[in-house]
Motif scaffolding. Structure first.
Motif, mmCIF file in Angstrom:
data_model
loop_
_atom_site.group_PDB
_atom_site.id
_atom_site.type_symbol
_atom_site.label_atom_id
_atom_site.label_comp_id
_atom_site.label_asym_id
_atom_site.label_seq_id
_atom_site.Cartn_x
_atom_site.Cartn_y
_atom_site.Cartn_z
ATOM 1 N N GLN A 1 0.831 -1.400 0.000
ATOM 2 C CA GLN A 1 -0.079 0.192 0.028
ATOM 3 C C GLN A 1 0.982 1.291 -0.020
ATOM 4 O OE1 GLN A 1 -3.581 0.959 0.234
ATOM 5 N NE2 GLN A 1 -2.461 2.590 -0.358
ATOM 6 N N VAL A 2 0.584 2.172 -0.882
ATOM 7 C CA VAL A 2 1.113 3.521 -0.955
ATOM 8 C C VAL A 2 0.726 4.190 0.144
ATOM 9 C CG1 VAL A 2 1.941 5.539 -2.398
ATOM 10 C CG2 VAL A 2 1.592 3.073 -3.474
ATOM 11 N N PHE A 3 1.471 5.067 0.757
ATOM 12 C CA PHE A 3 1.201 5.849 2.069
ATOM 13 C C PHE A 3 1.844 7.230 1.672
ATOM 14 C CE2 PHE A 3 0.241 1.988 4.089
ATOM 15 C CZ PHE A 3 -0.639 2.212 5.169
ATOM 16 N N LEU A 4 1.056 8.244 2.153
ATOM 17 C CA LEU A 4 1.558 9.775 2.093
ATOM 18 C C LEU A 4 1.804 10.081 3.443
ATOM 19 C CD1 LEU A 4 -0.449 11.616 -0.654
ATOM 20 C CD2 LEU A 4 1.610 10.316 -0.850
ATOM 21 N N ASP A 5 2.750 9.924 4.067
ATOM 22 C CA ASP A 5 3.044 10.121 5.644
ATOM 23 C C ASP A 5 2.474 9.032 6.280
ATOM 24 O OD1 ASP A 5 4.711 12.428 5.311
ATOM 25 O OD2 ASP A 5 2.989 13.993 6.051
ATOM 26 N N ASP A 6 1.442 9.203 7.108
ATOM 27 C CA ASP A 6 0.782 7.929 7.531
ATOM 28 C C ASP A 6 -0.533 7.571 7.344
ATOM 29 O OD1 ASP A 6 -0.550 10.163 8.745
ATOM 30 O OD2 ASP A 6 -0.367 9.573 10.982
ATOM 31 N N GLN A 7 -0.842 8.300 6.013
ATOM 32 C CA GLN A 7 -2.192 8.011 5.499
ATOM 33 C C GLN A 7 -2.144 7.233 4.219
ATOM 34 O OE1 GLN A 7 -5.467 10.957 5.951
ATOM 35 N NE2 GLN A 7 -3.980 12.362 7.109
ATOM 36 N N PRO A 8 -3.050 6.201 3.954
ATOM 37 C CA PRO A 8 -2.883 5.625 2.595
ATOM 38 C C PRO A 8 -3.237 6.534 1.673
ATOM 39 C CG PRO A 8 -4.865 5.139 3.785
ATOM 40 C CD PRO A 8 -4.067 5.882 4.837
ATOM 41 N N LEU A 9 -2.539 6.370 0.372
ATOM 42 C CA LEU A 9 -3.061 7.023 -0.902
ATOM 43 C C LEU A 9 -4.523 6.570 -1.348
ATOM 44 C CD1 LEU A 9 -2.485 9.171 -3.249
ATOM 45 C CD2 LEU A 9 -0.986 7.420 -4.224
ATOM 46 N N VAL A 10 -5.317 7.320 -1.363
ATOM 47 C CA VAL A 10 -6.543 6.897 -2.079
ATOM 48 C C VAL A 10 -6.742 7.189 -3.413
ATOM 49 C CG1 VAL A 10 -9.113 7.186 -1.808
ATOM 50 C CG2 VAL A 10 -7.519 7.243 0.316
ATOM 51 N N LEU A 11 -6.399 8.274 -4.155
ATOM 52 C CA LEU A 11 -6.736 8.815 -5.322
ATOM 53 C C LEU A 11 -5.782 9.907 -5.730
ATOM 54 C CD1 LEU A 11 -9.023 8.414 -7.554
ATOM 55 C CD2 LEU A 11 -10.016 10.705 -6.711
ATOM 56 N N TYR A 12 -4.887 9.555 -6.754
ATOM 57 C CA TYR A 12 -3.988 10.632 -7.581
ATOM 58 C C TYR A 12 -4.248 11.179 -8.647
ATOM 59 C CZ TYR A 12 0.638 12.361 -8.030
ATOM 60 O OH TYR A 12 1.636 13.407 -8.022
ATOM 61 N N HIS A 13 -4.178 12.317 -8.653
ATOM 62 C CA HIS A 13 -4.471 13.151 -9.815
ATOM 63 C C HIS A 13 -3.354 13.410 -11.015
ATOM 64 C CE1 HIS A 13 -7.423 16.825 -10.933
ATOM 65 N NE2 HIS A 13 -6.921 16.269 -11.871
ATOM 66 N N PHE A 14 -3.352 12.781 -11.809
ATOM 67 C CA PHE A 14 -2.321 12.837 -12.917
ATOM 68 C C PHE A 14 -2.418 13.781 -13.843
ATOM 69 C CE2 PHE A 14 -2.111 8.631 -11.351
ATOM 70 C CZ PHE A 14 -0.845 8.189 -11.012
ATOM 71 N N SER A 15 -2.909 15.134 -13.354
ATOM 72 C CA SER A 15 -3.264 16.184 -14.422
ATOM 73 C C SER A 15 -2.270 16.649 -15.443
ATOM 74 C CB SER A 15 -3.730 17.316 -13.601
ATOM 75 O OG SER A 15 -2.454 17.772 -12.995
ATOM 76 N N THR A 16 -0.860 16.426 -14.946
ATOM 77 C CA THR A 16 0.123 17.022 -16.067
ATOM 78 C C THR A 16 0.990 15.715 -16.742
ATOM 79 O OG1 THR A 16 1.805 16.509 -14.192
ATOM 80 C CG2 THR A 16 0.584 18.957 -14.342
ATOM 81 N N LEU A 17 0.423 14.614 -16.764
ATOM 82 C CA LEU A 17 1.253 13.470 -17.523
ATOM 83 C C LEU A 17 0.768 13.776 -18.945
ATOM 84 C CD1 LEU A 17 2.625 10.853 -17.248
ATOM 85 C CD2 LEU A 17 0.332 9.681 -17.085
ATOM 86 N N ALA A 18 1.633 13.604 -19.614
ATOM 87 C CA ALA A 18 1.469 13.928 -21.225
ATOM 88 C C ALA A 18 2.336 13.096 -21.898
ATOM 89 C CB ALA A 18 1.731 15.334 -21.389
ATOM 90 N N HIS A 19 1.853 12.479 -23.102
ATOM 91 C CA HIS A 19 2.625 11.641 -23.895
ATOM 92 C C HIS A 19 3.626 12.667 -24.621
ATOM 93 C CE1 HIS A 19 2.796 9.151 -28.087
ATOM 94 N NE2 HIS A 19 3.773 8.776 -27.023
ATOM 95 N N PHE A 20 4.900 12.407 -24.681
ATOM 96 C CA PHE A 20 6.093 13.152 -25.335
ATOM 97 C C PHE A 20 6.459 12.316 -26.655
ATOM 98 C CE2 PHE A 20 10.450 14.417 -25.203
ATOM 99 C CZ PHE A 20 10.539 15.682 -25.604
ATOM 100 N N HIS A 21 6.835 11.311 -26.719
ATOM 101 C CA HIS A 21 7.392 10.657 -27.947
ATOM 102 C C HIS A 21 7.582 9.357 -28.054
ATOM 103 C CE1 HIS A 21 9.489 10.760 -31.747
ATOM 104 N NE2 HIS A 21 10.596 10.049 -31.465
ATOM 105 N N ASN A 22 6.732 8.380 -28.832
ATOM 106 C CA ASN A 22 7.110 7.099 -28.783
ATOM 107 C C ASN A 22 6.704 6.538 -27.312
ATOM 108 O OD1 ASN A 22 7.955 7.035 -31.633
ATOM 109 N ND2 ASN A 22 10.040 6.807 -30.915
ATOM 110 N N ASP A 23 7.812 5.852 -26.736
ATOM 111 C CA ASP A 23 7.237 5.167 -25.394
ATOM 112 C C ASP A 23 7.369 6.259 -24.202
ATOM 113 O OD1 ASP A 23 10.315 4.857 -26.066
ATOM 114 O OD2 ASP A 23 10.152 3.718 -24.131
ATOM 115 N N LEU A 24 7.929 7.483 -24.545
ATOM 116 C CA LEU A 24 7.975 8.353 -23.381
ATOM 117 C C LEU A 24 7.035 9.431 -23.073
ATOM 118 C CD1 LEU A 24 11.628 9.434 -24.660
ATOM 119 C CD2 LEU A 24 10.902 7.717 -22.930
ATOM 120 N N TYR A 25 6.960 9.477 -21.811
ATOM 121 C CA TYR A 25 5.815 10.366 -21.193
ATOM 122 C C TYR A 25 6.308 11.408 -20.368
ATOM 123 C CZ TYR A 25 2.245 7.127 -23.013
ATOM 124 O OH TYR A 25 1.539 6.362 -23.746
#
Length: 330
Positions: free
Chosen positions: A231-255
């Protein structure tokens, strides 16, 4: 259709962002198998593809049905860009759920999010509340964004089908129909800065202060990211939902993770157990992310000639902010 006892989420997308919505549902099914995801389809093609998914607990409905329910949207659409209209229609998506489904509580989430643990405890924490909203929880490096983008993020917004919840949603929609543009203007910015006024205007509005809800590039740097028993934790609380708002395809297999824009060096559990996990699920469903409109300023201007040179600059500038689908496949 969903029963009132289930965790009910709704998102919106077109066919370009449908892979994100599918990844969202994959994560939801893993951690909350009885939860339901409704997808507001912004194009006919998207609606057809959702119908063909045949995924349990996924229901699609059309932009046309929303516009027919709330005709003022069509007039607002005439003076909005495509992205501004998506902001404008977001509260209408929530209102449509409250008006046309038997849900007690509906939670809007952006399609570019991914669950890393069961959201049920968060939903249960909203008992007695009419509206639940998530603060950005900016870091010192990103605090400058608050004046423009507001205290709260639209990535997770919950509304209960009670007097206060319905009234708040109605006001949000009416406000967005009147003004909803991709610019900062006093106390207004897109659909988002209206959230600053929710608790001032309506009773029963609560902040969701769980740091694992709507974790994102603009706030994650202030937490220690670790993994305990898978389980992924942020400090002592479990990560529930992550916001990938800045993730972008760049080139071929790269992001591009986009985390460097918030001053983050993408490494350790954040890279391996959050970003690479999401990228593996996302790319497993057949299509990459659209490149346009998601690249940081400057990089979006370059393609074709000079791409190798730009890749070299990006690798140096973004400091480990490059992800590869080849790494995700390991």
């Amino acid at each position: 259709m969903a029963s009132t006892e289930q965790c009910v989420f709704v998102t919106l997308c077109d066919e370009r962002y449908l892979p994100r919505a599918v990844a969202l549902q994959v994560s939801l099914t893993r951690y909350a198998p009885d939860a339901v995801l409704y997808i507001a389809c912004m194009t006919e093609q998207c609606e057809k593809e959702v119908e063909n998914l045949h995924i349990p607990n996924v229901y699609g409905f059309s932009k046309t049905s929303i516009e027919e329910a709330y005709p003022a949207l069509k007039e607002a659409k005439k003076n909005r860009s495509a992205s501004e209209y998506l902001f404008t229609i977001t509260p209408a998506v929530v209102k449509y759920m409250l008006d046309h489904t038997p849900v007690e509580l509906v939670t809007y989430v952006d399609s570019d999010m991914y669950f890393f643990s069961d959201p049920t405890p968060v939903i249960e924490s909203l008992k007695g509340a009419s509206v639940g909203i998530t603060p950005h929880r900016y870091t010192k490096k990103t605090k400058r964004l608050e004046e423009k983008a507001g205290i709260y993020n639209v990535g997770w917004v919950s509304f209960r089908s009670d007097e206060n919840g319905i009234a708040c949603c109605n006001w949000w929609l009416e406000s967005c129909i009147e003004w909803c543009y991709d610019r900062y203007e006093g106390e207004k910015f897109a659909d988002q800065k209206y959230l600053n006024q929710f608790s001032k205007r309506f009773k029963g509005v609560v902040d969701i202060n769980h740091v694992g809800v709507n974790a994102a590039p603009w706030n994650v740097e202030q937490y220690t990211v670790s993994v305990k028993n898978g389980q992924v934790f942020l400090d002592d609380q479990p990560l529930v939902l992550y916001h990938f708002s800045t993730l972008a395809h760049f080139h071929n297999d790269l992001y591009l993770a986009g985390t460097a824009l918030s001053g983050i060096v993408l490494e350790g559990p954040l890279r391996e157990n959050v970003y690479q996990v999401y990228l593996a699920v996302l790319t497993a469903h057949g299509r990459t992310l659209p490149r346009s409109l998601r690249l940081p300023k400057g990089l979006a201007l370059f393609s074709g000639v000079g791409l190798r040179f730009m890749r070299r600059i990006a690798l140096a500038y973004l400091r480990k902010g490059i992800l590869s689908t080849k790494d995700s496949a390991k």
